[in-house]
Each structure stands twice: as C-alpha cells, then as structure tokens.
Design an enzyme around this catalytic site. Structure first.
Site, PDB file in Angstrom:
ATOM      1  N   ILE A 684     -22.356 -35.525  42.869  1.00  0.00           N
ATOM      2  CA  ILE A 684     -21.987 -34.796  44.100  1.00  0.00           C
ATOM      3  C   ILE A 684     -20.518 -34.982  44.457  1.00  0.00           C
ATOM      4  O   ILE A 684     -20.037 -34.436  45.442  1.00  0.00           O
ATOM      5  CB  ILE A 684     -22.859 -35.240  45.292  1.00  0.00           C
ATOM      6  CG1 ILE A 684     -22.749 -36.746  45.517  1.00  0.00           C
ATOM      7  CG2 ILE A 684     -24.293 -34.815  45.094  1.00  0.00           C
ATOM      8  CD1 ILE A 684     -23.482 -37.226  46.767  1.00  0.00           C
ATOM      9  N   ALA A 688     -10.617 -40.757  41.491  1.00  0.00           N
ATOM     10  CA  ALA A 688      -9.887 -41.568  40.519  1.00  0.00           C
ATOM     11  C   ALA A 688     -10.678 -42.783  40.084  1.00  0.00           C
ATOM     12  O   ALA A 688     -10.527 -43.273  38.956  1.00  0.00           O
ATOM     13  CB  ALA A 688      -8.543 -41.992  41.114  1.00  0.00           C
ATOM     14  N   SER A 689     -11.548 -43.300  40.951  1.00  0.00           N
ATOM     15  CA  SER A 689     -12.266 -44.530  40.624  1.00  0.00           C
ATOM     16  C   SER A 689     -13.626 -44.287  39.985  1.00  0.00           C
ATOM     17  O   SER A 689     -14.278 -45.228  39.565  1.00  0.00           O
ATOM     18  CB  SER A 689     -12.448 -45.373  41.894  1.00  0.00           C
ATOM     19  OG  SER A 689     -13.168 -44.642  42.857  1.00  0.00           O
ATOM     20  N   GLY A 690     -14.110 -43.046  39.921  1.00  0.00           N
ATOM     21  CA  GLY A 690     -15.393 -42.790  39.296  1.00  0.00           C
ATOM     22  C   GLY A 690     -16.129 -41.639  39.940  1.00  0.00           C
ATOM     23  O   GLY A 690     -15.551 -40.826  40.663  1.00  0.00           O
ATOM     24  N   LYS A 706     -22.189 -44.797  43.904  1.00  0.00           N
ATOM     25  CA  LYS A 706     -20.820 -44.687  43.415  1.00  0.00           C
ATOM     26  C   LYS A 706     -20.699 -45.526  42.145  1.00  0.00           C
ATOM     27  O   LYS A 706     -20.910 -46.739  42.175  1.00  0.00           O
ATOM     28  CB  LYS A 706     -19.845 -45.180  44.487  1.00  0.00           C
ATOM     29  CG  LYS A 706     -18.384 -45.139  44.086  1.00  0.00           C
ATOM     30  CD  LYS A 706     -17.536 -45.632  45.261  1.00  0.00           C
ATOM     31  CE  LYS A 706     -16.064 -45.634  44.937  1.00  0.00           C
ATOM     32  NZ  LYS A 706     -15.268 -46.152  46.073  1.00  0.00           N
ATOM     33  N   ASP A 810      -6.832 -46.638  53.843  1.00  0.00           N
ATOM     34  CA  ASP A 810      -6.958 -45.308  53.233  1.00  0.00           C
ATOM     35  C   ASP A 810      -7.793 -44.403  54.143  1.00  0.00           C
ATOM     36  O   ASP A 810      -8.732 -43.755  53.692  1.00  0.00           O
ATOM     37  CB  ASP A 810      -7.594 -45.419  51.846  1.00  0.00           C
ATOM     38  CG  ASP A 810      -7.388 -44.137  51.014  1.00  0.00           C
ATOM     39  OD1 ASP A 810      -6.531 -43.318  51.402  1.00  0.00           O
ATOM     40  OD2 ASP A 810      -8.086 -43.961  49.999  1.00  0.00           O
TER      41      ASP A 810
END
Length: 987
Positions: A684, A688-690, A706, A810
């Site tokens: 979904i 950048a991290s997965g 995640k 962030d």
C-alpha cells in the site's frame, strides 16, 4: 490673449497646486512599491506638498520632508532608493513590510540620515559596506531580515552610531571584534545569528557608553572577558543560549548600573561571585541551566531583585534569609538543585511574589504563612522536596493562584476549605503526601480546574457531587486514599475528561449510568475498590479508551461483548465475580491474566473455568473425549511441525528467517501470519526505507507492516548501520509511547536482513496522499481543523510529556496518518531524536534529516536539533491544510509554500491562498489557523511558539471565544521569547 487670461482666471488649479520636487520623488517611491492595501492612497499628485501624506513628516520651519515612516503598511518590493533624493531626510522607517532583494549600495547617498529602521522585512544578501559612509547615522536597525555573510569591517568606522541592531538574521563568520571601535554605541544587539564558534572579543570592553548588550544565541564559546568590567553604564547584559564556559568572573560585579543580567543556558561552572552584593541596581538575574555549584550568596539575596532564576544547576546549602528583603521580587526559580533546609519565614511578606518554583531540591519544614501576603502569587511549585506540616490557611485565601504543585512531600493534616475552591486554579496537585480529611464542598468554586491530582494520601469521606460541576476537568487522579460511598453520578457530565483514576479506595455501588458522554476518556482505573453490579456495555462505546482496569472489585454478570469495540493497551477484569462466556476476541491465551479470579467465568482457556459436580459417567465421557481430542491434537501438531520445518527450510534458502519477535501490546496474531501476507498485491506504500503492506488477519482485523529494505553487502556497511539505526530508533521510540494521536506499534521483528514493524492500520492513509490526491475535496474544513489539532496534540505529547522529550525531525503530511473517522496520528519515527540533555540547548546532528520543503531554515546551516524544528515543519503542514497545496510546487517558482503564502497574502490578500474547495463560511476560522501556521514558520526559532502553545492557539481558533492570540499580525517579534526557555517543572 484675453481668452487665455480668462481661462487661467477661471481654472487656476494647475498653477496653484503643482506638486513640488520632493513630492515627485515620493511619487517615484510609490510607483516602485507594491501597495496591496492601498495604504498610500493619500499620496495625491494633485497636492502641492507631500507634508500631509500618510507616513510623511516635514520640518515646521523649512517645510521639507524630514521623516518617512511607512511601518506596517504591508508594502512590498525593493528598497526605494529615491528616498535618498530628499535632501533633509533624517528618518526612514519601513518596519514590518515585505521589502525584499538586496539592500543597494546607493543607500549611502542618504547622507543626512540619523535613523534607518528596516526591521522585519525580507531583505537578503550581505550588509553593504557603504552603510558606514552615512556620517550622521545614529540608529541602524535591521533585525528580523535574511542578511547573510560576515559583518563588514567598515562597520567599525561609524562615527556617531548609538544603536546597532542586527538580531535575527543569518550572519555568519567569526564574531566581529572591530565593533569595539564604535565608541559612541549605547545599544548593540546581534542576538540569534549563526556565527561560527567565537570567543567574546575583549575589544567590546572599549564600548564604555554601552547601556544594552544582547548577544544571545550567537554561538559564543570560552569565558566571559574580564574587560566587561569597564562597561559601567551597562543596564542590560544578555549572553544566554551560548556555549560559554568557566566561572562567572568577579569583574562582572563591577557593572554598577546593571539591572538585568541574563546568563542562562550556557556551561558556566563554579560558584557565584561573593561580591554580587555590589550590584545594588540588579533587578533580574538568570543564570539557570548552567553547571554552577556552591551556595546562593546572602549578598545577592539582599538586593532589590525582581526576578532570580538559578534553576538547573548544582547549588547546595540553604535559601538565605536575606532573600526576604528583596521588596520587588516577583519571580524565584531555583528548581533542579540540591538546596536544603527550611524556607525563610518572611518569604513573600515584603514582595509581590508572582511565581515560586523550588521543585526537585531537598527543602524541608513548613510553607511560610505569608507566601501570598501581597495577593499576587500565581504559581507555587514545590514538588519533590521534603516539606512537612499542614498547608497554611492563608493559601486558602490566595485567590490569584493558578498552578499548585505540592506532589511528593510530607505534608499532613487537613487541606483548608478555601484551598479546594480557589477560583483561578487550573492545576491542583497534592499527590504523594500524608494529607487527610475530606474534600470540601467549596471545590465547586474551582471553575477553571483542569487537573485534580490527590492520589496516595489519606483522604476519606465521599467523592462529592460538586466535582461533576467542574466542566473543565481533564484529569481526576484520586487513587490510594480511603474514599467511601458511591461514584458520583454527576461525573458523567465531565465531557472533557481524559483520565479517571479512583483505584485503591473503598468505593461501593456500581459504575454510574450515562458514561457515553466520556468521549475523550483515555484511561479508566477503578481497581481495588468494593464496586459491584454489572459492567455497563456503554464502556464499549468510548472511542479513545485504551486503558481499562476494573480488577479486584465485586462486579458480576457477563462481560459485555461491546468491549470488543475498544482498542485497549491495558485490560484487567481479574478478581471479580464475573460469569458467562468471554467475548470471542478475548478468548485467547494472551488475555488469561485479564480474567483470572472469576470462578464463574467460562471460556476456552484451560483452568479458567473449572468443571465441578460432574457425575462419574460424565467423567468417563470427558476422558473419552479427551483421548480423541489428544489424538487429534497430536495429528495437528505433527502436520504443523512438518509445515513449519518445510517453511523453515524454504526461508533459509531465501536468506530470511523469522526471529527476535518483540511485542509492545497484547496481540492476537503471530509472526508467521504476518510473514505469509507480505506479497506484492498487498503493498500500500513504499519509500526510501522499504515497503508498507496491508495485512488482513484471520480475525478480520487489519494491520500495516513496514518492511525495511535489507540484503546489504559488506561494502554497504554504512547503509546497513543506517538501516539498523532507523529500525532501532523507531522501535525504541514508538514502543514506549502511549497516546491517542501517535500511531501504535503493535510489535516488531528483527531477523537480521529482514526487519518488520507492525502498526495499527490507518484506513484513510496519509494526509499528504489524501490532501494532494484526487480525493482532496473530501476533506472539508472541520475535518482539516480536527486533523491539525490531533497532530498538534500528538507532537505536544512528544515535546512536553515524554521524559526525555522526543523531537520527531521529519514532520510532514505524509507522516500524519488518518483512521476511519479521519482522526490523525503522527507516524514514522525513523529519524526521531531523543533530547537527552534537556535545558542544554539544541543538539547537533551529523546529517540533515527531514524532507525538502519542511526543513526549518536554521537546521540547514547549523544542524542544531530541538523542538523548534518540528514546530516549523508542523507550520508547513498547517499551511498545506489551508491552501491544499504541497510544500513545493512549480507554481511557486523558486519559493516554497511558506514564502509563496507570505508574498501572496501581502500582495493579494488571504483569499488568494485559501483552498477554493473549502466552504467560505469558515473563512474567519481558516484565517486564524493560517496565522498560527505562519507563526510556527517564523524564520527565528525563538519566535515560534511551543507545541503546547500551538495546541492552545488551535483550540482557541476553533472555539466559541475568539482569541487574538492567533493573530500573527498582532504579535510582537519577541512575543514568544519566554517560550524558548526550558522550564523544568511544567505540566
């Protein structure tokens, strides 16, 4: 000829009202500026002189223009150099406009200027060398712009300059020693500029006419120079928010005229100078958040101080009796030290004490009787000391009190009746003492009360119905006392209630009817009482309840199946008299301890419902059934073992194994159920991290998984370390957080090159995707406002309620997730920073973390991290919600959304930036929220409000009582200066 004469006689205006040359120059000024509010409409070219125009003043003798003051006219454009053609001009003031671009070198042609004030504009570039050529200049005020680079060396050549204010710019380079050559200076303000680490130049000691010196936040290091002893006319010295070291020099005590001395938030050490008593004019002394040791000098306390702040040091000893001689003392903050002994008996008797914070010390003895003798006391914070005795009756008459914090002391006896009913008090904290007696009916007068915290005392009697009339109550904590009787039915009227803890008392009766109104209730703890009756099914309708403890009572009947509607972190119904079947969701081994001690409770858990009184035939039948069940179980176990072995071999071939499974909540699923669903069709989202997967569990619930990218090679060790760091940070951060506006981390799995994070599933996805996608029109204004408030409360929890505080680093719309009712939760803590050195300023980071368009301007050039960086990013999110536009867009050109909004509002008005999809009937509220967003994105971190203040402003912006607090245009540039100070004992 006669006809010409007749025409001139009948129409003499062109000759009589020809605009003079100065007026023509000013018309050129008007043409060079954008005037969206028509502030210059009075500048009429049909006049003969500009002396009556708005913002223009003329000399009464010569009639020439001597002052141009266009402050707050909302003008935009470059600096109007035609002003310099006015030969008698002495003053130019363009404060709080949108003057932009570079400051031209031609400004030096304004040779007769004595005052040039261009503060709070958008001017960029370097400071012109030519400014020093304006020989008559006395006042140069340029604070609150975007000047960058070094201060020109020519600035040391000013001949008459008395005021130089360059604060709040982007000036770098080393701190300029040549400013010590301007012998005429009376005020020097260079605060909040990112200079490279510099020592304070000893040359500043040459400024013997100096009265005001502001060097806060200038990245200064080293010691305070002894040459400051020559500044005998100095009234105000501010060296706060730097990295100064060493002791406070004894030479500082030679500042005979000093009234305000600000040294807080440095690394100063040693003892306070003994001869501080020489500073007879000193009114405010703040050396908090340093590493000072020793005692508080008696001489210092004997001065006519108005404010004394020495918190967050390592001071020892007692509080000198001489402090009571300070007749103007209104603020005394000494928390987080090692001070001991009793307080002086006369404290507060001779001074209009407003705020007293002595928390986290070792003070003992009684509270002085006359602490509120002048009737001004608003805050009294004494938590975590060893005070004893009774609370003075006199405090019951202190109607000015707003915050009372006496937690964790040795107070005893009854609480004065008047103390319960103070009309302005909003925080009333008496927990962890030995107080006794009953709650007074006068508590009904405490209309502003928000938090009532009286746990772990010896209070008795009943809980009064009057408590239910306090509509502002958010928390009632009264556990660990001896209260008896029933829970008052009036408590169901408390619509704002978030926490109700009445555990460990002797209450009886049942839970009152009508609890559906507790829509904000997050925690309900009634454990260890004598409550009876059934558990009301209405508990299952409380939307944000995540902590429910009704253990060790006498509740009976069935467990309401509606409890399955709750998303609980804690559920405890043990040791009651419940019976019947368990709700299917809770009929699992993992919930065993939630139900033990209920002999009549039946379910599928072995041993929870023992069968008794069975016949022998039934016993034989039970044995036969058990044999068949056991045989079937062995068969199933064999099949499962074979399948697991096969899966293990298969996964090993792929280099992925499930291991190190860690749970942070009670969950009803396992790692293999998650792993089996990590398929491409379930993706979904990705970043950048997965990738992020939606996993629908066997019980019908959904979770978000995640999966961090893996499979790094040896040469990619840096990437591997970064990935591991991101995983560990997110796990450590989210695993400990419990808040309704922070996304819940159910569990995690670390299997080397395969790392999984399992979150609660947010069906409406991220705010960024929804707002900027095709479905953005679904978000009406009430929904957007609710999202802003929810996210603000989540960030406020991170900044103010986590110990130590957490900086997200962030914050962006894509990291704000929305549940089925568009409730917002802050997510993605992969770059979060635990601020471990609270009160020691920002921490430096090795790399810039965050997302383009959301990064605070100071973060890019200093890499200094604190909560103000999050606040800037959240301000961008607010602006996104108002405008419907992303943080960057080709429409903005080289600007981002913040600069675009500022420029557009100034030139065309707020109507041009509000999302046209929003209902115009909400325009007033939308504009108030936009003002809050602009306040959060102020270029100066010091001017941004705290997240707690942002929450309050948002509540006011959407409430019935409209507040001016949110009006960005009505706030001074230093309105939030106090918010920058780190208070060690706030709620």
């Amino acid at each position: 000829m006669f006809l010409v004469f007749l025409l001139l006689f009948l129409n003499p205006l062109p000759l009589a009202f020809a605009l003079n040359q100065e007026g023509l120059y000013l018309q050129r000024v008007k043409q060079s500026l954008s005037d969206p509010t028509n502030a210059l409409t009075s500048w009429n070219d049909r006049d003969d002189t500009p002396c009556n125009w708005s913002g223009i003043s003329c000399d009464s003798v010569t009639g020439r223009v001597d002052s141009v003051d266009l402050s707050d006219f909302q003008l935009a454009g470059p600096f109007p150099v035609f002003l310099c053609r006015l030969p008698s001009l002495r003053t130019i003031s363009l404060v709080n406009n949108s003057i932009n671009s570079l400051l031209p070198v031609e400004i030096s042609t304004c040779q007769n200027l004595t005052t040039l004030d261009l503060s709070q504009n958008l001017i960029v570039g370097s400071l012109p060398d030519s400014l020093a050529k304006i020989r008559m200049l006395k006042n140069l005020v340029l604070f609150g712009n975007n000047f960058s680079g070094e201060i020109p060396e020519s600035f040391g050549q000013f001949q008459r300059l008395e005021l130089l204010n360059l604060a709040g710019n982007l000036l770098d380079g080393t701190f300029p020693p040549f400013l010590g050559n301007i012998s005429t200076l009376k005020e020097l303000d260079l605060a909040y500029n990112p200079f490279s680490p510099s020592h304070i130049p000893s040359e500043l000691g040459n400024l013997t006419n100096l009265e005001q010196l502001f060097l806060a936040g200038c990245n200064l290091v080293g010691q305070i120079p002894s040459s400051f002893s020559r500044l005998t006319r100095l009234i105000n010295l501010d060296l706060s928010f730097n990295r100064l070291t060493g002791s406070i020099p004894s030479s500082i005590t030679e500042l005979k005229s000093i009234e305000q001395l600000e040294l807080y938030n440095n690394s100063l050490s040693g003892e306070l100078p003994l001869n501080m008593g020489n500073l007879t004019t000193l009114k405010r002394f703040d050396a908090s958040m340093n590493e000072l040791t020793g005692t508080i000098p008696t001489e210092l306390c004997g001065l006519q101080l108005e404010s004394l702040n020495l918190f967050d040091n390592r001071l020892e000893g007692t509080l000198p009796e001489s402090i009571t001689r300070s007749k103007d003392l209104y603020e005394l903050k000494l928390f987080n030290n090692k001070l001991s002994g009793p307080l002086p008996r006369q404290l507060g008797e001779n001074s209009p004490l407003l705020s007293l914070d002595l928390s986290y010390n070792q003070f003992s003895g009684k509270i002085p009787e006359n602490l509120c003798a002048r009737g001004k006391l608003e805050d009294v914070v004494l938590i975590y000391n060893s005070f004893s005795g009774e609370i003075p009756e006199s405090l019951g008459n202190c109607r000015s009190l707003g915050r009372v914090r006496f937690k964790h002391n040795h107070f005893s006896g009854r609480v004065p009746d008047g103390f319960w009913g103070l009309p302005r008090v909003f925080l009333f904290e008496l927990a962890e003492n030995s107080l006794s007696g009953q709650i007074s009916k006068m508590i009904s007068s405490a209309h502003n009360l928000s938090v009532l915290s009286i746990s772990n005392n010896q209070f008795s009697g009943s809980l009064l119905d009057e408590i239910g009339s306090l509509e502002a109550l958010v928390e009632i904590s009264a556990s660990g006392n001896g209260f008896t009787g029933r829970i008052p039915g009036s408590l169901v009227k408390l619509r704002q209630l978030v926490r109700l803890d009445l555990s460990e008392n002797e209450l009886d009766g049942g839970i009152p009817d009508g609890i559906k109104g507790w829509m904000n209730l997050n925690e309900l703890n009634l454990a260890n009482n004598r409550l009876s009756g059934s558990i009301p099914s209405d508990i299952g309708s409380l939307p944000v309840l995540n902590y429910l403890d009704l253990s060790s009572n006498s509740f009976s009947g069935k467990i309401p199946i509606e409890l399955q509607n709750l998303k609980l972190n804690v559920l405890n119904l043990s040791n009651n008299q419940l019976s019947g079947e368990l709700p299917p969701f809770y009929a699992k081994e993992m919930y065993r301890n939630s139900f033990v001690g209920n002999p009549g409770l039946c379910g599928d858990l072995e041993g929870l419902c023992p069968k008794i009184g069975q016949s022998k035939n039934q016993s034989y039948l039970w044995i036969l059934r058990s044999i068949f069940v056991l045989a079937g179980l062995v068969f199933v176990v064999g099949v499962v073992w074979f399948y697991m072995k096969y899966r293990s071999i298969k996964n090993n071939k792929k280099g992925a194994t499930i291991s190190k499974w860690r749970s942070f909540h009670k969950i009803g699923f396992g790692e293999f159920e998650i792993a089996d669903c990590l398929k491409e069709e379930n993706v979904i989202g990705s970043g950048a991290s997965g990738k992020v997967y939606k996993v629908v569990l066997s019980n019908g619930d959904a979770v978000a998984v995640k999966k961090l990218s893996g499979g790094v090679k040896k040469e990619d060790s840096l990437s591997a370390d970064t990935e591991r760091d991101e995983f560990e940070i997110e796990v450590e951060t989210l695993g400990k957080i419990r808040h309704k506006n922070i996304v819940r981390l159910w569990c995690c799995c670390n299997a080397g090159d395969s790392k999984l994070l399992v979150y609660e599933y947010m069906p409406n996805g991220s705010l960024g995707d929804l707002l900027h996608g095709s479905k953005g029109g679904l978000l009406d204004w009430p929904t957007r406002y609710k999202i802003a408030l929810d996210a603000a409360e989540g960030l406020s929890y991170l900044h103010h309620d986590c110990v130590p505080p957490i900086v997200h680093r962030d914050v962006k719309s894509n990291n704000i997730l929305l549940d089925e009712e568009f409730g917002a939760r802050v997510a993605d803590f992969g770059v979060a920073k635990i601020v471990k050195r609270v009160g020691k300023g920002a921490e430096s980071m090795s790399v810039i973390a965050g997302s383009y368009g959301y990064i605070a301007p100071e973060y890019a050039y200093t890499l200094r991290v604190n909560e103000k960086s999050d606040i800037y990013s959240f301000g961008v999110v607010i602006i996104e919600l108002v405008t419907g536009k992303p943080p960057t867009d080709p429409e903005f050109g080289e600007k981002d959304v913040v600069k675009w909004v500022c420029a557009t509002c100034d030139q065309k008005g707020a109507d041009q930036v509000i999302d046209p999809r929003l209902d115009s009937t909400y325009k007033e509220e939308i504009c108030r929220v936009l003002d809050i967003g602009l306040l959060c994105t102020n270029a100066l971190p010091i001017n941004r409000p705290s997240m707690r203040k942002v929450v309050k402003l948002l509540q006011e912006a959407g409430g019935e009582n409209k507040s001016k607090a949110g009006k960005g245009g009505e706030l001074s540039p230093y309105y939030y200066i106090e918010e920058a100070s780190v208070e060690g004992s706030v709620v």
